[in-house]
Design an enzyme around this catalytic site. Sequence first.
Site, mmCIF file in Angstrom:
data_model
loop_
_atom_site.group_PDB
_atom_site.id
_atom_site.type_symbol
_atom_site.label_atom_id
_atom_site.label_comp_id
_atom_site.label_asym_id
_atom_site.label_seq_id
_atom_site.Cartn_x
_atom_site.Cartn_y
_atom_site.Cartn_z
ATOM 1 N N PHE A 1 -5.054 -9.296 15.420
ATOM 2 C CA PHE A 1 -3.909 -9.125 16.310
ATOM 3 C C PHE A 1 -3.803 -7.740 16.955
ATOM 4 C CE2 PHE A 1 -2.765 -12.400 13.170
ATOM 5 C CZ PHE A 1 -2.600 -13.466 14.038
ATOM 6 N N GLU B 1 -1.334 -7.904 1.957
ATOM 7 C CA GLU B 1 -1.101 -6.464 1.899
ATOM 8 C C GLU B 1 -0.068 -6.019 2.924
ATOM 9 O OE1 GLU B 1 -3.420 -2.175 2.271
ATOM 10 O OE2 GLU B 1 -3.987 -3.840 3.567
ATOM 11 N N THR C 1 -8.121 -1.940 1.310
ATOM 12 C CA THR C 1 -7.541 -2.951 0.411
ATOM 13 C C THR C 1 -8.010 -4.361 0.734
ATOM 14 O OG1 THR C 1 -5.628 -1.546 -0.032
ATOM 15 C CG2 THR C 1 -5.397 -3.892 -0.505
ATOM 16 N N GLU D 1 -6.598 -6.893 24.891
ATOM 17 C CA GLU D 1 -5.577 -5.884 25.155
ATOM 18 C C GLU D 1 -6.169 -4.619 25.787
ATOM 19 O OE1 GLU D 1 -2.145 -6.489 21.916
ATOM 20 O OE2 GLU D 1 -4.131 -6.319 21.029
ATOM 21 N N SER E 1 -7.099 4.189 -1.766
ATOM 22 C CA SER E 1 -6.918 2.733 -1.777
ATOM 23 C C SER E 1 -8.193 1.966 -2.072
ATOM 24 C CB SER E 1 -6.344 2.268 -0.431
ATOM 25 O OG SER E 1 -5.041 2.760 -0.244
ATOM 26 N N ASP F 1 0.839 -1.195 0.000
ATOM 27 C CA ASP F 1 0.000 0.000 0.000
ATOM 28 C C ASP F 1 0.877 1.250 0.000
ATOM 29 O OD1 ASP F 1 -1.913 2.068 0.612
ATOM 30 O OD2 ASP F 1 -3.234 0.501 1.384
ATOM 31 N N HIS G 1 -1.119 2.674 -5.133
ATOM 32 C CA HIS G 1 -0.836 4.066 -5.495
ATOM 33 C C HIS G 1 0.530 4.411 -4.932
ATOM 34 C CE1 HIS G 1 -1.516 5.039 -1.307
ATOM 35 N NE2 HIS G 1 -2.650 4.365 -1.371
ATOM 36 N N HIS H 1 -1.323 10.980 -1.016
ATOM 37 C CA HIS H 1 -0.955 10.072 -2.097
ATOM 38 C C HIS H 1 -0.444 10.887 -3.273
ATOM 39 C CE1 HIS H 1 -4.157 6.979 -0.560
ATOM 40 N NE2 HIS H 1 -3.139 7.137 0.270
#
Length: 503
Positions: A287, A331, A176, A240, A113, A63, A378, A463
């Site tokens: 995660f 990704e 994505t 967490e 994206s 990405d 991109h 971007h």
Amino acid sequence: MIFKKKILCLSLGLGLLAGCSDDSITQQKTNPWFEQGQAQLKAALKRENNENKAKNVIVFVGDGNGIASVTATRIFKGQIDGGDGEEFQLSYEHFPHMALSKTYNTNAQTPDSAGTATAIMTGIKTKMGLISVNDSIDRGDCQAALKNHAATLMELAELDGRSTGVVTTTRITHATPASTYAHSADRNFEDDSKLSAHDKEAGCKDIAQQLIEFSYGDGIEVAMGGGRRHFLPSNVSGPEGKFGKRRDQRNLIEEWQEKHPDGRYVWNQKGFDKVDPKETDKLFGLFNSSHMEYELDREKDQGGEPSLAEMTDKAIDILSKNDDGFFLLVEGGRIDHAHHAGNAKRALTDGIAMADAVEMAMRKTDKEDTLIIVTADHSHTFVIQGYSYRGNPILGLAQGIDKKGRPANTPNLALDGKPYTTLSYANGPGAHSHGPRPHATEEQAQSHDYKQQALIPLESETHAGEDVAIYARGPWAHLFNGVVEQNYIFHAINHAAELDAER
């Protein structure tokens, strides 16, 4: 013979008046750069097109990993390994075929994206912010989106009897990865908190819900990344300590476990390490509450997180059990986030992590039946500049060359009398709108948190709109050549894998 020697001199670029002797010809032909060029030519001449059916397809998306980002990552990795850096090659730079991809969205010169990932996954370009729906609708109109879905490579692979997976270092609901399994009028519909009651009544589903309820074939076999908060109720905290965001109070993690009693859900490194691919057919890993950590910070994560290469490794082991093949999207998502933050060191470190994941995939698959594509959605306003000498630390101050062509060993100075770094951004948080430009030191420039200086002050770097590279290896990889529209990637994959795009 004399005529042939003259032609040889000209072909070598020496010229008839340059003293082109037998000795000079010999010296040039034994020059290591000449030998390297000849070796590369011989390899290219031996290359044969592979027209086998692509049993397996792996698409890597770095990405925001534009060409300048790839180049800087290559040099950084080469220098970490003890070389000058410029001559190094990342894993995917060994691929025999490549092309350039035009990344614009249908309504945006510089893309986002969601639109770019949709082009890769569905074969059509669409508007900025839309996920796997066509551009006939307005962004945010989820009811219109219900009637304008575009089939994705993951859906087609499932209908073809193949196993499927998606692995990312971002939230699994981010643009994505979402483009593989979801259809949404807005990339921000990651959970139901952004949908109105009226939209929900009309049948609109948030992205996390679509992942859990994905019903093509026998469902997604592997899904790993961050984004735990979008699967948990707002009154429930994850392991967490961070609460979820769902207002419907549905616990989608528990729903997934009920739907797949033989599947494995994991949230930390310890649980991930215990997963035996031979005994696991479905794997769901979340995660982090939001995005996973940058590679540079991964070891500090509270619960511990697997690397992108480790996730790729385990995903391939699980998916490879299907004799009909598989489709996998991987990704390297946080390259983009580090660039947005104007922090080149984290961007390049995550770029290395993605290259490691590609190398893992190369080792675990056969190029005769597995098509691997590496590309970016991109680029960014990231540049390499300053006439630095070869081998100058890529993250450091730009140091030039003296009059004899040797390293000057002193930083180049701008017109304000201050040094500057080799890497910089056209815009972003590293710009200074008030007061003089800071005098950066080498130590500061190479620190973890340094934000490269930028021209235009923005809270977040943007971007960029130039073409990005596509690298390909395996069946029908030779279809990737020239300058292509980004949505062409889908069509080449569809042809190589013999999927049915009309289903």
